[in-house]
Design an enzyme around this catalytic site. Structure first.
Site: not given
Length: 241
Positions: A190, A77, A108-110
């Site tokens: 998070h 990613k 997953l976070d940005k």
């Protein structure tokens, strides 16, 4: 896409294969099987829970169907992408692959990069994402402030985040003053960033390098993906056991 080794599918019950081939819902597909409408390798099979292998030749009322319609990819990613199929604001990870039937196993976070498992096998999420199943995920972490030895013990005990949530024990391996590896077996929103905030520190960058003991292929550049190979499929099967 970068070509990987030939994929070794996870064995699936016959009725699930029929469902994936758009032959009906659970009840309808089981009925087709029990009434003798399904032939596997020229033999009538009436057990809906027959485990299908990729070599099996399946006919339903004379029509050939795909024996293994499921795919399993690892993708590296890139930063800035979200783990979704469509979004009006941000680019989506699923836009990078040449299929429209897959989804991300977990998110997953940005701003977080690295290994995401993509599949069209919807049965995976529950087993792989529930904390009680202890599926490990490992991250490379860079922090704003130095990481000291007391972090190791604090992570082992289980961090308190969001004021009320007690994280499960995690493993932290210090690489240098500002870099470490963190392995967790849950995945709250998070979570790793909040764990470091509990230590009055801040995560500068975060990259997932392993999921269910499957290690991210270093040959994959950001945005590239490939099918899981035979050894990786065995690790995935072990995680599902």
């Amino acid at each position: 896409m970068i070509a990987g080794e030939e994929e070794i599918p996870i064995k699936k019950y016959l009725y699930l294969i029929l469902m994936k081939n758009q032959l009906g819902n659970v009840k309808e597909c089981k009925t087709l099987i029990k009434k003798g409408y399904v032939m596997i390798n020229d033999q009538c099979v009436k057990d809906p829970h027959y485990l299908v292998c990729k070599e099996d030749k399946i006919r339903v009322q004379g029509k050939v169907i795909e024996a293994m319609p499921f795919v399993y990819y690892m993708i590296n990613k890139p930063v800035g992408y979200i783990c979704a199929a469509h979004d009006q604001k941000y680019p989506c990870l699923l836009e990078l692959i040449d299929r429209d039937d897959c989804y991300c196993v977990g998110r997953l976070d940005k701003d977080t990069t690295g290994f995401v498992l993509l599949t069209n096998d919807k049965s995976l999420s529950k087993k792989l994402l529930l904390p009680q199943n202890h599926v490990e995920k490992t991250y490379e972490v860079q922090t704003k402030l130095p990481i000291t030895e007391n972090y190791v013990e604090a992570f082992q005990k289980g961090m308190m985040i969001d004021k009320t949530y007690q994280c499960l024990p995690a493993e932290l391996e210090i690489k240098d003053d500002y870099h470490c590896l963190v392995t967790i077996c849950e995945g709250r929103y998070h979570q790793i960033k909040k764990m470091f905030l509990s230590m009055s520190n801040e995560v500068v960058s975060l990259k997932r390098i392993a999921f269910a003991h499957i290690v991210l292929d270093e040959q994959l550049k950001y945005g590239q993906y490939r099918q899981l190979n035979e050894d990786e499929m065995k690790l995935l099967q072990n995680a599902l056991a």
